[in-house]
Design an enzyme around this catalytic site. Structure first.
Site, mmCIF file in Angstrom:
data_model
loop_
_atom_site.group_PDB
_atom_site.id
_atom_site.type_symbol
_atom_site.label_atom_id
_atom_site.label_comp_id
_atom_site.label_asym_id
_atom_site.label_seq_id
_atom_site.Cartn_x
_atom_site.Cartn_y
_atom_site.Cartn_z
ATOM 1 N N HIS A 108 0.819 -1.210 0.000
ATOM 2 C CA HIS A 108 0.000 0.000 0.000
ATOM 3 C C HIS A 108 0.857 1.265 0.000
ATOM 4 O O HIS A 108 0.353 2.355 -0.285
ATOM 5 C CB HIS A 108 -0.999 -0.003 1.166
ATOM 6 C CG HIS A 108 -0.423 0.281 2.516
ATOM 7 N ND1 HIS A 108 -0.279 -0.679 3.479
ATOM 8 C CD2 HIS A 108 0.026 1.418 3.070
ATOM 9 C CE1 HIS A 108 0.225 -0.146 4.585
ATOM 10 N NE2 HIS A 108 0.422 1.136 4.353
ATOM 11 N N ASP A 140 0.246 -7.585 1.491
ATOM 12 C CA ASP A 140 0.634 -6.179 1.641
ATOM 13 C C ASP A 140 2.149 -6.000 1.711
ATOM 14 O O ASP A 140 2.672 -5.312 2.577
ATOM 15 C CB ASP A 140 -0.032 -5.528 2.854
ATOM 16 C CG ASP A 140 -0.036 -4.002 2.733
ATOM 17 O OD1 ASP A 140 0.479 -3.476 1.734
ATOM 18 O OD2 ASP A 140 -0.536 -3.345 3.658
ATOM 19 N N SER A 223 4.584 2.801 7.825
ATOM 20 C CA SER A 223 4.372 1.617 6.997
ATOM 21 C C SER A 223 5.614 1.240 6.217
ATOM 22 O O SER A 223 6.240 2.088 5.572
ATOM 23 C CB SER A 223 3.246 1.882 5.983
ATOM 24 O OG SER A 223 2.003 1.569 6.524
#
Length: 371
Positions: A108, A140, A223
């Site tokens: 992402h 992911d 992230s």
């Protein structure tokens, strides 16, 4: 169609990738503490006075210094392997995987883009350019590669996530809110969590099993960074933070999730070698479907919309129109609960699946396939 179509956003988590111009003023504790009540319990009249900082025993003071030195050593060792990734639509973090310039991050973070600017946390200077090798949204994860490998680029060391224990001290490193080279500290709060990621805002919608839960602060921009133990080994890739509906969807402090290092290595090694994931290690039922509601408008199962030819469900006799209500002895009420059950299973496992057909409940043993 496969089980990727089953992923929906029913879980209170948000992605930890950053976006431009989201840096917000942060309250400084020393400014506001004087106006805050109830931060500590009132002292009893008979209570002994609290020890001052100078009254700590030499042994305790020595232990504190040793712990601080451990933190500083790990940060100095690992931070050069953590990068900031500028994907034009937002900012995220990444971890240098090898000396060939491969960087692992979240799918992402890269989104649909193919080219990126990368800044090594401790180097400064002009950003380097990088290109996408491949992304694997189902877990992911993604791998990008620097166009030119700078001299002295340092790859991170990855640990064995199977040995991660609750209570273990960990540090989260990355670029939260665009603040590169940031470090937060916490513990491993739990292991083996299965979490569904939102699709909104560029999320992959993946349901990820065996995640590491941590109290270390995970904020937008973290992230794809590094969750590190005190031996300087990456034990996970920070990916999600929980949100609290009672706070209007704001982050719930101290509840973050990281993809375990073992899965990171499995996916990254395949992408580097083959340019794609050839062995996902993720179980599949081979159906697509939707959540159905009962007469009281409560989730009551998953209606099978289509069955993959020669897939696990088809081989077991499950048909389009059946309503899945149980998996491995546990109730299935939504697509998310089915996805989580599959994420916690392995290909080849035999699982009892309960379903309804024409109002009659039936059960069948299914040998799970692979996504």
């Amino acid at each position: 169609m496969d089980d990727r179509s089953l992923y929906r956003d029913h879980s209170p988590v948000h992605r930890a990738s950053g976006r431009r111009r989201v840096l917000m003023p942060l309250a400084v504790c020393s400014v506001v503490l004087a106006g805050v009540a109830g931060c500590s319990a009132p002292a009893s009249k008979d209570a002994a006075p609290a020890p001052s900082a100078t009254s700590a025993s030499p042994e305790r003071a020595s232990g504190t210094r040793e712990l601080e030195e451990d933190y500083q050593r790990v940060i100095k060792d690992v931070l050069p392997s953590v990068v900031q990734i500028d994907a034009r639509s937002g900012l995220g973090s990444g971890v240098v995987y090898d000396n060939k310039g491969h960087v692992v991050t979240n799918a992402h973070v890269v989104g649909d883009e193919k080219e990126f600017k990368v800044t090594v946390a401790t180097r400064g200077g002009d950003p380097m350019t990088a290109k996408l090798v491949a992304a694997y949204p189902e877990q992911d994860l993604a791998v990008i590669k620097l166009d030119k490998v700078p001299e002295g680029l340092k790859a991170a060391r990855f640990g064995d996530s199977a040995k991660v224990e609750v209570g273990q001290i960990v540090l989260a490193m990355g670029s939260p809110l665009g603040l590169s080279s940031s470090v937060t500290q916490g513990i491993v709060s739990a292991v083996g969590r299965t979490v569904s990621e939102p699709r909104q805002g560029g999320g992959t919608g993946a349901t990820i099993g065996n995640m590491v839960q941590t109290s270390a602060a995970i904020n937008p921009g973290n992230s794809g960074g590094a969750l590190v133990d005190l031996d300087g080994r990456v034990v996970g890739i920070p990916t999600l933070a929980a949100t609290d509906p009672q706070l209007g969807g704001s982050a719930a402090p101290g509840i973050g999730f990281a993809i375990p290092a073992s899965m990171v290595r499995t996916v990254t090694d395949q992408i580097i070698k083959d340019g794609k994931v050839t062995d996902s290690g993720r179980a599949a039922l081979g159906v697509s479907g939707r959540t159905v509601l009962d007469d009281e408008f409560q989730p009551a199962g998953v209606a099978v919309a289509s069955v993959q030819k020669n897939g696990a469900a088809a081989r077991a006799g499950i048909e389009a129109g059946d309503i899945l209500v149980g998996f491995g002895g546990k109730p299935i009420t939504t697509i998310t609960s089915l996805s989580e059950a599959l994420a916690s299973s392995r290909p080849g496992a035999r699982v009892k699946v309960a379903y309804q057909r024409d109002g009659v409940e039936k059960g069948v043993e299914v040998t799970l396939g692979e996504m």
